[in-house]
Design an enzyme around this catalytic site. Structure first.
Site, PDB file in Angstrom:
ATOM      1  N   LYS A  69       0.844  -1.418   0.130  1.00 16.16           N
ATOM      2  CA  LYS A  69       0.135  -0.174  -0.191  1.00 16.16           C
ATOM      3  C   LYS A  69       0.755   1.171   0.012  1.00 16.16           C
ATOM      4  O   LYS A  69       0.490   2.149  -0.609  1.00 16.16           O
ATOM      5  CB  LYS A  69      -1.077  -0.239   1.222  1.00 16.16           C
ATOM      6  CG  LYS A  69      -2.148   0.888   1.028  1.00 16.16           C
ATOM      7  CD  LYS A  69      -3.296   0.398   1.849  1.00 16.16           C
ATOM      8  CE  LYS A  69      -4.054  -0.678   1.228  1.00 16.16           C
ATOM      9  NZ  LYS A  69      -5.639  -0.629   1.573  1.00 16.16           N
ATOM     10  N   LYS A 114      -9.553   8.240  11.173  1.00 18.53           N
ATOM     11  CA  LYS A 114      -9.590   6.858  11.269  1.00 18.53           C
ATOM     12  C   LYS A 114      -8.297   6.379  12.074  1.00 18.53           C
ATOM     13  O   LYS A 114      -7.202   7.231  12.360  1.00 18.53           O
ATOM     14  CB  LYS A 114      -9.106   6.190   9.951  1.00 18.53           C
ATOM     15  CG  LYS A 114     -10.146   6.210   8.768  1.00 18.53           C
ATOM     16  CD  LYS A 114      -9.648   5.793   7.390  1.00 18.53           C
ATOM     17  CE  LYS A 114      -9.805   4.452   6.762  1.00 18.53           C
ATOM     18  NZ  LYS A 114      -9.061   4.650   5.586  1.00 18.53           N
ATOM     19  N   HIS A 117     -17.424   2.992  -7.829  1.00 18.14           N
ATOM     20  CA  HIS A 117     -16.440   1.983  -7.907  1.00 18.14           C
ATOM     21  C   HIS A 117     -16.134   2.061  -9.500  1.00 18.14           C
ATOM     22  O   HIS A 117     -16.991   1.531 -10.195  1.00 18.14           O
ATOM     23  CB  HIS A 117     -16.362   0.891  -7.398  1.00 18.14           C
ATOM     24  CG  HIS A 117     -15.520  -0.307  -7.682  1.00 18.14           C
ATOM     25  ND1 HIS A 117     -14.366  -0.599  -6.772  1.00 18.14           N
ATOM     26  CD2 HIS A 117     -14.863  -0.585  -9.052  1.00 18.14           C
ATOM     27  CE1 HIS A 117     -13.595  -1.519  -7.334  1.00 18.14           C
ATOM     28  NE2 HIS A 117     -13.805  -1.308  -8.791  1.00 18.14           N
ATOM     29  N   LYS A 152     -18.808  -7.472  -5.776  1.00 16.38           N
ATOM     30  CA  LYS A 152     -19.210  -6.892  -6.983  1.00 16.38           C
ATOM     31  C   LYS A 152     -20.427  -8.097  -7.556  1.00 16.38           C
ATOM     32  O   LYS A 152     -19.878  -9.387  -7.475  1.00 16.38           O
ATOM     33  CB  LYS A 152     -18.268  -6.939  -8.219  1.00 16.38           C
ATOM     34  CG  LYS A 152     -17.091  -5.857  -7.760  1.00 16.38           C
ATOM     35  CD  LYS A 152     -16.090  -5.985  -8.747  1.00 16.38           C
ATOM     36  CE  LYS A 152     -14.851  -4.923  -8.272  1.00 16.38           C
ATOM     37  NZ  LYS A 152     -13.626  -5.105  -9.027  1.00 16.38           N
ATOM     38  N   ASN A 194      -4.992  -4.104  -9.225  1.00 19.05           N
ATOM     39  CA  ASN A 194      -5.515  -5.511  -9.198  1.00 19.05           C
ATOM     40  C   ASN A 194      -4.593  -6.166 -10.362  1.00 19.05           C
ATOM     41  O   ASN A 194      -4.773  -5.983 -11.622  1.00 19.05           O
ATOM     42  CB  ASN A 194      -6.801  -6.115  -9.440  1.00 19.05           C
ATOM     43  CG  ASN A 194      -7.715  -5.809  -8.323  1.00 19.05           C
ATOM     44  OD1 ASN A 194      -7.126  -6.347  -7.173  1.00 19.05           O
ATOM     45  ND2 ASN A 194      -8.823  -5.081  -8.520  1.00 19.05           N
ATOM     46  N   ARG A 231      -3.668  -8.773 -12.115  1.00 16.84           N
ATOM     47  CA  ARG A 231      -4.114  -9.956 -12.791  1.00 16.84           C
ATOM     48  C   ARG A 231      -5.186  -9.735 -13.680  1.00 16.84           C
ATOM     49  O   ARG A 231      -5.946  -8.560 -13.759  1.00 16.84           O
ATOM     50  CB  ARG A 231      -4.565 -10.902 -11.538  1.00 16.84           C
ATOM     51  CG  ARG A 231      -5.814 -10.387 -10.768  1.00 16.84           C
ATOM     52  CD  ARG A 231      -6.390 -11.055  -9.957  1.00 16.84           C
ATOM     53  NE  ARG A 231      -6.981 -10.281  -8.632  1.00 16.84           N
ATOM     54  CZ  ARG A 231      -8.312  -9.803  -8.723  1.00 16.84           C
ATOM     55  NH1 ARG A 231      -8.993  -9.906  -9.955  1.00 16.84           N
ATOM     56  NH2 ARG A 231      -8.827  -9.203  -7.958  1.00 16.84           N
ATOM     57  N   ARG A 255     -22.964 -11.538 -12.292  1.00 15.20           N
ATOM     58  CA  ARG A 255     -22.487 -12.704 -11.498  1.00 15.20           C
ATOM     59  C   ARG A 255     -23.276 -13.899 -11.038  1.00 15.20           C
ATOM     60  O   ARG A 255     -24.280 -13.259 -10.195  1.00 15.20           O
ATOM     61  CB  ARG A 255     -21.376 -12.502 -10.580  1.00 15.20           C
ATOM     62  CG  ARG A 255     -20.299 -11.571 -10.943  1.00 15.20           C
ATOM     63  CD  ARG A 255     -19.302 -11.608  -9.958  1.00 15.20           C
ATOM     64  NE  ARG A 255     -18.099 -10.400 -10.232  1.00 15.20           N
ATOM     65  CZ  ARG A 255     -17.128 -10.320  -9.656  1.00 15.20           C
ATOM     66  NH1 ARG A 255     -16.844 -10.939  -8.189  1.00 15.20           N
ATOM     67  NH2 ARG A 255     -16.313  -9.372  -9.784  1.00 15.20           N
TER      68      ARG A 255
END
Lengths: 169, 448, 448, 169
Positions: C116, C158, C208, C237, C290, C292, C338
């Site tokens: 991160k 936070k 998103h 998702k 991501n 991949r 999905r």
């Protein structure tokens, strides 16, 4: 569905046509449809037809070339057919609609019904009329027996094979 | 726009139309024969009406039964699909007399294009090439030689009363023409009691190329490019694709423009297909117009992105076409194969029966249009086609590779299908190189 | 180009890769657990090797078993799919040490973007917006007020050691910020024994949006446009689409360019996804990469016409990208749902079991990516996703209409699925209007 | 497959790591993989492993939460399992490979085989070695009995569950 290119040019043989029309008249044919290659003849005579109702009886299905497949059997409404065969007292025998259209129990609204419960019918007895495209087709019983129930109301739409009457032979 | 439509057809094309309507918010009424009653695909319609026994001539072909169903079903229009009553002018006429719109061309356009003589006349008016030949019967040997000189060898001698190849001769020079005229006339006299023969240019090993057209009720006509349907067996199309391979861009544009001219000249409306044969020199000749949606319409949908069935309905309801010719793209390459329930080992005899196992390929670029499923019973009553598999890829080699892997994945147990034949075609050099003509399957691939 | 590839995955993505390879003429080796042994989808591979018992941590997640299978299977490369080992740097490293290419980015790029802190550093270098906030822990109330002034309310307080919402406060003005700092620090001290807190801009009801990237080994990076994946339930998702609705063209281009800059800065290669959140003013903030292929890659394939799996393989083998950025189109609108084997009535608990009846929709614009079939047994061992249904139409309203008719046609008996939930989402105003954010399913649709 | 945005930033706790490594050493753990949220710890110790072969016996499958579905049963090679259960004399009992790799019957080509037909084995007897990534894993019998047949050749590739030896108990 054959998307085949048309071949050859054949002029119409009016003599044959004349012969055909005479044949139709003589034998009371209402429609003739001939097709060969890309030539088609379609002839219609008259409008009023007499149809025979389909008596629903426990029938023996003779073996056909395609007897094993259910599709061949499907051409009789299977549920009705089976219950009739298994327990004749439950559903009883029915006269079914030979076509799609609107069912009329009498020739005209003020006329008496063609048949009522208790009427004794022969195969030629007209039991109702079914309207298609403003044409009222008289439906004959196709069986001999006594009407025990009328299963549809005058003015109802019926399909092919819709049970119309219950009867006892 | 219509709120409720009856679909006067069955199987995959009926399902295709139910789906198109559902996406447009239009209700559908299905008609079915007793053999199709209860079939799964009918669930995609809002209502289903049984119109007669299994035999098509007692159900799907009976105009009054269909009209009665339309009246009972309370619809505003009828979509005829392909086959059955789709090209029946009388049916179209009856629909409209009953104030039910027939989703197709006008009766006038159907009859003008349905008749061979008037269709040829229209083609001439529209300056669309016909196969050249004698303008009627040959009166003398001298006349025949002059015509052959003009149209060029090879020529085909055809008996005017002919059929089944009788009284037909191919002549490749003056000598064989003279001999052929005599023997053809003699044979025709014997067979048909009519010695009349005429001449036509003989197109050897032609390709079948057709152009998809759609025209609205406001005079706008566009083409949606061409399809090659040369992969045929006994005039039955097995594989169709768009664009046609190895057709120079200028020829593609010429053939498409010719089709538009003909359609405009005929005042034709709605979707239609103009069929041509194309010779080795890319000369094309008009053959006929199919005044309906075609089995192979999905390949055009894939390359243009246009839903042809929805567009047919919109045009029939009076909507103008939403695009101009220049906005109609042709992206990538699409191929369709027809999966028929036929036994390739028994001369492609129909192979009805129950589908005991079914694995349909899917994934990238793959479309499946079919009403069948595991447990479905293919009856002996209707056409043997049980589904259409369509692939769409950026290029023709990729489309072929995709179709091959799809056919490898395909499993249909319980009945015989044309899948093994389709695999052979897809591996055949003529097909792979895009050099197929209407004869290659019978003369090369299936020849012993 | 590789001749033989091992696919280190299972189910739909394994089948997706087998299919892509088959079309490229590449042989595939499947690995399977004992639970998947004999599954139908494995037939699409050239060979199948059982690597362990059902539990993923004894089969699909065991690096040495996969490598042993690759050695026994004699492959040149491994495609990891998504999930399992796909983002495991160690696995990528071991593959390459064993002289088997890992079809994915370099280990260096994976680790830089996987961490991160270094990912944020790269984003800063690439001038890609991060959610603004304090550069570390808040030292005083005054400092917090200054930062809040700078980044603008609302802000999120936070806890640095936080988790599960503990020590987290939203402040919408100076007063609530001061109060929130105290209470958050107190709560954090109690919960984590660490009172450290930091500030971040609070992005309310974000969307998103993610950008598909592919980069070759020769320095060329292109984006394949964006996807909107806001329709989520508990960060899972459910529906993805491309293009993102209601995103101004200039923002689309900016977000795509930002993603390309980040990928270039990271020297990233192969396919990847750069994830952003987008606020109500169409401000976007980088979240993560991501490294991949994603579950939702098909929507991008539909609008661009590009086969991403094939392109991954080509890039990994050293081929340069075949197009420039300007040649990558974005045609029409694609939506993916999905289908998960989950019980919506039991808080979406997995619903394993045998599929007793299956009717998959098809037709125009419909793609189905799945390994299931009638009779398939959905096991309790792996992810509950059993298939992806994708539609592609010229416009978003047409795509939604198509997806709705598909879901209406869909029949899956024997197990529970998310299909009823998907239908509800597709009918929800927020979705229909393209105004969904990552909270609307839980806060509006599923809220009692 | 969860495409969830990562949340929170936790520094590594080296003390915990130390504890974990000690625990691994003490209990002979070769691999530990911990994951929580977006934090992942992966630790490996040593390389050589001892695996136990999977004895193939007619076993009673205790009902599981998902007992009805065949998938649970599939985790045993069904054909072998059934023939063994139905007719113990036909297939007999087998020792199956606990992993995928290359089977070796002896520690080195010139060495004698670990076991041969007639060898009596206990659960701890090493019966073969299976190579994975240049690592030779010694496989223990996992059962007591007498080897009656060797079903694979040295150098053969074996999968998980491949029958390696037949034995009598």
């Amino acid at each position: 569905m054959a998307d085949s290119p048309k071949t050859g040019d054949a002029p119409f043989d009016l003599e044959k046509l004349q012969q055909l029309v005479e044949m139709m008249e003589k034998h009371g044919l209402s429609e003739v449809h001939l097709k060969r290659g890309d030539e088609q003849w379609r002839l219609r005579r008259g409008a009023r037809e007499v149809l025979h109702a389909i008596p629903q009886q426990p029938v023996y299905h003779a073996p056909q070339q395609f007897a094993a497949a259910p599709a061949a059997v499907q051409s009789m409404a299977p549920a009705a057919s089976q219950s009739a065969a298994a327990d004749p007292n439950a559903g009883g025998l029915t006269i079914k609609s030979p076509t799609i259209g609107t069912f009329y129990s009498a020739p005209a609204p003020t006329d008496p019904a063609f048949v009522s419960v208790g009427s004794v019918v022969t195969p030629e007895t007209v039991v109702c009329s079914i309207e298609q495209m403003k044409v009222f087709n008289q439906i004959q019983a196709g069986v001999s027996g006594t009407i025990t129930a009328i299963l549809v109301k005058s003015g109802d739409a019926v399909e092919y094979d819709t049970p119309l009457f219950r009867y006892q032979s | 726009m219509f709120q409720r439509i009856l679909v006067a057809n069955r199987g995959e094309i009926a399902l295709r139309i139910f789906r198109a309507c559902r996406e447009m918010g239009i209700e559908t009424v299905a008609v079915c024969s007793a053999a199709d009653r209860g079939a799964d695909y009918l669930k995609a319609a809002n209502e289903s009406i049984c119109i007669g026994p299994a035999a098509a001539n007692q159900s799907y072909l009976v105009i009054k039964n269909i009209i009665a169903a339309a009246e009972v079903g309370n619809v505003q229009a009828i979509h005829p699909g392909y086959g059955f009553l789709s090209e029946n002018e009388h049916f179209a006429e009856v629909c409209r007399e009953c104030k039910i719109e027939f989703i197709g061309p006008s009766v006038d356009a159907m009859s003008k294009l349905g008749d061979k003589v008037s269709a040829k006349e229209l083609a001439k008016q529209a300056q669309v090439n016909l196969v050249p030949g004698s303008d009627g019967l040959i009166k003398s040997e001298e006349e025949a030689l002059v015509i052959a000189e003009k149209i060029g060898y090879p020529v085909l001698i055809k008996a005017t009363a002919g059929g089944g190849g009788k009284g037909m001769r191919v002549a490749r020079n003056d000598i064989s023409l003279k001999a052929g005229l005599k023997s053809a006339a003699m044979e025709a006299e014997k067979a048909f009691n009519n010695a009349g023969v005429y001449l036509e240019k003989y197109v050897e090993n032609p390709r079948h190329v057709e152009v998809q057209i759609i025209a609205d009720l406001h005079g706008e006509v566009v083409h949606l490019w061409e399809r090659d349907c040369s992969s045929q067996r006994r005039h039955q199309k097995l594989i169709e694709e768009s664009p046609a391979p190895n057709l120079p861009q200028s020829v593609r544009e010429d053939i498409c423009k010719a089709a538009v001219r003909l359609i405009q000249t005929a005042n034709y409306t709605n979707a239609g297909t103009v069929e041509f044969i194309v010779d080795k020199n890319n000369q094309f000749y008009f053959i006929e117009v199919n005044a309906r949606i075609q089995v192979e319409h999905p390949v055009t949908e894939m390359v243009t992105g246009i839903d042809l069935i929805q567009q047919q309905i919109k045009v029939a309801s009076g909507e103008p076409l939403p695009w101009k010719q220049r906005n109609i793209p042709c992206h990538g390459s699409a191929i369709e194969v027809r999966i028929n329930a036929e036994d390739p080992d028994l001369d492609f005899r129909p192979s009805p029966g129950k589908i005991t196992k079914l694995r349909v390929p899917g994934g990238h670029g793959v479309r499946w249009d079919s009403h069948i499923h595991e447990g479905y019973v293919v009856g002996p009553y209707y056409d043997s086609m049980i589904g259409k598999l369509i692939v769409h890829k950026p290029s023709r080699p990729e489309a072929i590779a995709c179709m091959k892997r799809c056919l490898d994945e395909f499993v249909v147990d319980g009945i015989k299908t044309t899948i093994p034949l389709l695999k052979r075609i897809l591996n055949h050099t003529a097909f792979v190189e895009g050099k197929m003509d209407t004869t290659f399957i019978e003369q090369q691939l299936l020849a012993k």
